[in-house]
Design a protein around this motif. Structure first.
Motif, PDB file in Angstrom:
ATOM      1  N   GLY A   2      -4.634  -2.545 -16.732  1.00 35.55           N
ATOM      2  CA  GLY A   2      -3.709  -3.173 -15.802  1.00 35.55           C
ATOM      3  C   GLY A   2      -3.793  -2.287 -14.338  1.00 35.55           C
ATOM      4  N   ILE A   3      -3.750  -3.228 -13.516  1.00 32.48           N
ATOM      5  CA  ILE A   3      -3.508  -2.408 -12.111  1.00 32.48           C
ATOM      6  C   ILE A   3      -2.557  -2.838 -11.348  1.00 32.48           C
ATOM      7  CG2 ILE A   3      -6.096  -2.112 -12.185  1.00 32.48           C
ATOM      8  CD1 ILE A   3      -6.461  -4.241 -10.247  1.00 32.48           C
ATOM      9  N   ALA A   4      -2.142  -1.984 -10.263  1.00 31.76           N
ATOM     10  CA  ALA A   4      -0.923  -2.432  -9.455  1.00 31.76           C
ATOM     11  C   ALA A   4      -1.173  -1.420  -8.127  1.00 31.76           C
ATOM     12  CB  ALA A   4       0.340  -2.207 -10.065  1.00 31.76           C
ATOM     13  N   GLY A   5      -0.470  -1.849  -7.133  1.00 26.83           N
ATOM     14  CA  GLY A   5      -0.504  -0.968  -6.043  1.00 26.83           C
ATOM     15  C   GLY A   5       0.116  -2.081  -4.871  1.00 26.83           C
ATOM     16  N   HIS A   6       0.425  -0.974  -3.631  1.00 25.15           N
ATOM     17  CA  HIS A   6       1.167  -1.255  -2.630  1.00 25.15           C
ATOM     18  C   HIS A   6       0.545  -0.737  -1.229  1.00 25.15           C
ATOM     19  CE1 HIS A   6       5.213  -1.723  -0.160  1.00 25.15           C
ATOM     20  NE2 HIS A   6       4.289  -2.324   0.469  1.00 25.15           N
ATOM     21  N   ILE A   7      -0.142  -1.415  -0.358  1.00 30.49           N
ATOM     22  CA  ILE A   7      -0.611  -0.991   0.674  1.00 30.49           C
ATOM     23  C   ILE A   7       0.208  -1.356   2.098  1.00 30.49           C
ATOM     24  CG2 ILE A   7      -2.583  -0.841   2.421  1.00 30.49           C
ATOM     25  CD1 ILE A   7      -3.101  -1.864  -1.374  1.00 30.49           C
ATOM     26  N   SER A   8       0.484  -0.680   2.853  1.00 28.85           N
ATOM     27  CA  SER A   8       1.349  -0.951   4.162  1.00 28.85           C
ATOM     28  C   SER A   8       0.857  -0.294   5.176  1.00 28.85           C
ATOM     29  CB  SER A   8       2.903  -0.696   3.786  1.00 28.85           C
ATOM     30  OG  SER A   8       3.751  -1.183   4.942  1.00 28.85           O
ATOM     31  N   VAL A  51      -8.349  -1.980   2.220  1.00 28.98           N
ATOM     32  CA  VAL A  51      -8.466  -1.908   1.013  1.00 28.98           C
ATOM     33  C   VAL A  51      -9.186  -3.276   0.634  1.00 28.98           C
ATOM     34  CG1 VAL A  51      -6.214  -3.446   0.732  1.00 28.98           C
ATOM     35  CG2 VAL A  51      -7.024  -2.062  -1.403  1.00 28.98           C
ATOM     36  N   PHE A  52     -10.113  -2.974  -0.366  1.00 30.49           N
ATOM     37  CA  PHE A  52     -11.117  -4.113  -0.665  1.00 30.49           C
ATOM     38  C   PHE A  52     -10.777  -4.590  -2.282  1.00 30.49           C
ATOM     39  CE2 PHE A  52     -15.754  -4.211  -2.806  1.00 30.49           C
ATOM     40  CZ  PHE A  52     -15.678  -5.605  -2.754  1.00 30.49           C
ATOM     41  N   PHE A  53     -10.409  -5.787  -2.514  1.00 31.80           N
ATOM     42  CA  PHE A  53      -9.941  -6.601  -3.669  1.00 31.80           C
ATOM     43  C   PHE A  53     -11.131  -7.608  -4.012  1.00 31.80           C
ATOM     44  CE2 PHE A  53      -5.949  -6.030  -1.326  1.00 31.80           C
ATOM     45  CZ  PHE A  53      -5.251  -5.510  -2.284  1.00 31.80           C
ATOM     46  N   ALA A  54     -11.218  -7.517  -5.443  1.00 33.07           N
ATOM     47  CA  ALA A  54     -12.506  -8.537  -6.109  1.00 33.07           C
ATOM     48  C   ALA A  54     -11.921  -8.930  -7.252  1.00 33.07           C
ATOM     49  CB  ALA A  54     -13.881  -7.789  -6.022  1.00 33.07           C
ATOM     50  N   LEU A  58      -8.166  -6.219   3.556  1.00 32.71           N
ATOM     51  CA  LEU A  58      -6.762  -6.156   4.293  1.00 32.71           C
ATOM     52  C   LEU A  58      -7.096  -4.824   5.159  1.00 32.71           C
ATOM     53  CD1 LEU A  58      -3.915  -6.822   4.430  1.00 32.71           C
ATOM     54  CD2 LEU A  58      -3.483  -4.973   3.001  1.00 32.71           C
ATOM     55  N   ASP A  59      -6.833  -4.916   6.234  1.00 32.76           N
ATOM     56  CA  ASP A  59      -6.745  -3.793   7.184  1.00 32.76           C
ATOM     57  C   ASP A  59      -5.604  -3.990   8.204  1.00 32.76           C
ATOM     58  OD1 ASP A  59      -7.833  -5.543   9.126  1.00 32.76           O
ATOM     59  OD2 ASP A  59      -9.872  -4.662   8.933  1.00 32.76           O
ATOM     60  N   ARG A  60      -5.419  -3.225   9.214  1.00 36.65           N
ATOM     61  CA  ARG A  60      -4.483  -3.574  10.167  1.00 36.65           C
ATOM     62  C   ARG A  60      -4.613  -4.855  10.854  1.00 36.65           C
ATOM     63  NH1 ARG A  60      -1.387   1.215  11.121  1.00 36.65           N
ATOM     64  NH2 ARG A  60      -2.359   3.182  10.576  1.00 36.65           N
TER      65      ARG A  60
END
Length: 626
Positions: free
Chosen positions: A3-9, A136-139, A211-213
């Protein structure tokens, strides 16, 4: 599997504690280890719950850092060709510290960026923080075996393998998406990108996100085209399928933990077990569940397949006392999920997990080579459909399908039969959900809260794609179902059913190279003289008696009507008569449907099961918010 999780801000540093809480709530997916990683400047926090499958040592711990670049990854799934990819990377000068497939992804990304996805053969969902690019690179894998849910929040994104922990994040709204509810009432699942929550979305299969700025964008990286057919004899096609499928099974037998198989006794799971037995040096452990109601019990066929393959077989009977399971299912699915076969899926996975950590299954065979009754067209019907030019657009055909689904008079039903059997049989996939809630009743149930054009737009999108990527009605239905029913229902069902108890399931029939091989085959090798899965059944005849292969298809269902009128009736009535549990649905429609089912013998079991699971989800969310 994990399982994966995260937060980028990019506005304010994410709180590690909230990511840790999401990881805690998905620990059933990865009971062996947990980890958390903050980026050096605090823009990113990644979390991971590990189910150790490959490289059980601490070197396989995640989040996994690339010391050369500072990149970091959290990965859920398996890359089946990771050993060959590792050798390729080593030949190019890379050195590895672990034996895990996760480290291979980091090496491939270092060299190929997002194009590394083209090299991966497996099931996966991952998030990779690129330290130098600050993105961040999601796939997500090609067919959608592994889930990835996300919510765009101020300045960034929050993501998780499961919906319920994500919905509890303090930055994520729990407001219901009425469009998603309308789709649920039509399909009995919620297709990507929707979820039941307005703010939470699913990354579609075969897509990646960046996702980037500057923002968030999503791109598709894979598709299947059914128009490029190969000229091949039946014998060569059969030999080729056996070779491709054997390789897919062999790759999925690579594991450092105990391995088995879920065996229903149907063609799909039986051929997978037969190939496992051929490749294995010891008896394969197989697991089956059945019911006391003979019409739903496949245990004798599963036992026959086990005896032929010489497996160590473990059959179990499922009793009708399942009321205790439904709240747990609602929590794990995280949104309404109305496929009642989730119940036996939960039970068979629990049975297997007592003995093994990884189990093969036969998912995908029907969508691979045309196993459902809607695909079963005679040669005359296929010739007739081929002779009719594509003079109507996808939107016009969708409108026609919608009108035909609602007809009741005998003349109109005759016209519907002619259109869907001789004119445009692909409309059978467009109409496959019409037995749940037709457009008229569903609109009343929703009190017209759904957008009137939502379902026509959704159907048209996929039918347009099917018409662009396939020429024959059978191939168009296969393309359509592989983009809707397979990833939205079947694969969600099995991911949650297996991972709720920490079992990894692998599906050789969903190997993307097997899919591409079968897509290129002439239609006559899929549906032949009104029989579906023609080539797969011919292959299965090499391992099993012909009468075993060609018996009537049963499916993996439960005696829903009997249970709802029997042991589940108190729960059904209590849930459906609760105004809070059924909000915002129309009480009169629910009461009328329930009365017809309980007192007048009308089989509304599919509709009522969907409402029961909706109510179970509503009650779970109300308890969380209390």
């Amino acid at each position: 599997m994990c399982g994966i999780a995260g937060h980028i801000s990019f506005q304010r540093p994410p709180e590690a504690a909230t990511v840790a809480e999401m990881v805690r709530r998905i620990r059933h997916r990865g009971p062996d280890d947990r980890g958390l990683w903050p980026s050096p400047k605090g823009e990113c926090v990644l979390g991971h719950a590990r189910l150790s499958i490959i490289d059980l040592s601490p070197l396989g711990h995640q989040p996994m850092l690339d010391p050369e670049t500072g990149n970091c990854i959290v990965f859920n799934g398996e890359i089946y060709n990771f050993q060959a990819l590792r050798r390729e990377c080593e030949a190019a000068g890379d050195r590895f510290r672990s034996q895990s497939d996760t480290e291979v992804i980091l090496a491939l990304y270092r060299r190929h960026g997002v194009h590394c996805l083209q090299k991966l053969r497996g099931m996966f969902a991952f998030a990779l923080w690129d330290e130098s690019r600050k993105r961040v690179f999601f796939a997500r894998d090609r067919v959608g075996k592994k889930p990835l849910n996300y919510a765009l929040v101020d300045g960034g994104i929050v993501f998780c393998s499961e919906i319920d922990p994500l919905a509890r994040h303090p930055d994520v709204s729990r407001d219901m998406d009425i469009e998603a509810l309308e789709l649920y009432l039509q399909c009995q699942y919620i297709p990507a990108p929707w979820t039941i929550y307005q703010q939470i979305r699913k990354l579609p299969p075969a897509h990646y996100g960046l996702l980037d700025r500057d923002g968030f964008r999503i791109e598709q990286y894979w598709n299947v085209d059914y128009t490029n057919k190969v000229r091949i004899s039946e014998q060569d096609a059969l030999d080729g399928l056996e070779e491709k499928l054997t390789e897919a099974v062999r790759l999925r037998m690579i594991t450092d933990v105990p391995l088995g198989a879920l065996l229903s006794g149907g063609v799909d799971s039986s051929i997978v077990v037969a190939l496992m037995a051929k490749l294995s040096g010891q008896p394969v452990r197989t697991f089956s569940i059945g019911f006391r109601e003979e019409a739903f019990n496949e245990l004798p066929f599963a036992q026959q397949a086990a005896d032929i393959c010489g497996t160590a077989h473990h059959p179990e009977i499922v009793e009708d006392d399942v009321a205790h399971l439904l709240p747990r299912m609602a929590q794990h699915y995280g949104e309404p999920f109305g496929d009642s076969s989730a119940v036996p899926s939960f039970f068979v996975c629990q049975a297997a997990r007592r003995h093994v950590t990884v189990a093969m299954n036969g998912d995908g065979g029907d969508e691979l080579l045309g196993g459902y009754s809607r695909y079963l067209l005679s040669p005359a019907k296929m010739r007739m459909a081929a002779a009719i030019p594509d003079v109507f657009s996808a939107s016009q055909l969708t409108a026609l399908a919608t009108r035909l689904a609602a007809v009741t008079s005998i003349p109109a039903r005759v016209i519907r039969k002619l259109v869907t059997e001789f004119g445009w049989p692909e409309l059978r996939s467009v109409n496959m959900y019409s037995g749940f809630w037709d457009d008229r009743i569903r609109s009343r149930l929703l009190r017209m809260k759904g957008g009137a054009d939502l379902l026509p737009r959704w159907r048209t999108t996929w039918l347009k794609g099917a018409m662009a990527h396939a020429d024959s009605p059978v191939d168009r239905m296969l393309w359509y179902d592989n983009r809707t029913y397979l990833p939205g229902d079947l694969l969600v069902k099995m991911d949650i059913a297996s991972m709720h108890c920490g079992l990894e399931t692998r599906s050789p029939l969903l190997d993307h190279e097997v899919i591409e091989y079968c897509a290129a085959l002439p239609v006559r090798y899929k549906v032949n003289n009104g029989a579906g899965k023609y080539l797969l059944k011919k292959l299965t005849e090499r391992y099993f008696p012909r009468e075993f292969v060609h018996r009537r298809k049963m499916g993996f269902g439960i005696p829903v009507a009997g249970w709802l009128r029997g042991p589940l009736r108190p729960l059904l009535e209590d849930t459906l008569r609760s105004a809070q549990a059924m909000e915002p649905l129309d009480r009169s429609v629910i009461d009328h449907t329930l009365d017809e089912f309980l007192n007048h013998g009308v089989d509304h079991s599919s509709r009522l099961w969907a409402l029961l699971m909706y109510g179970a989800w509503r009650r779970h969310t109300m308890a969380v918010q209390a």
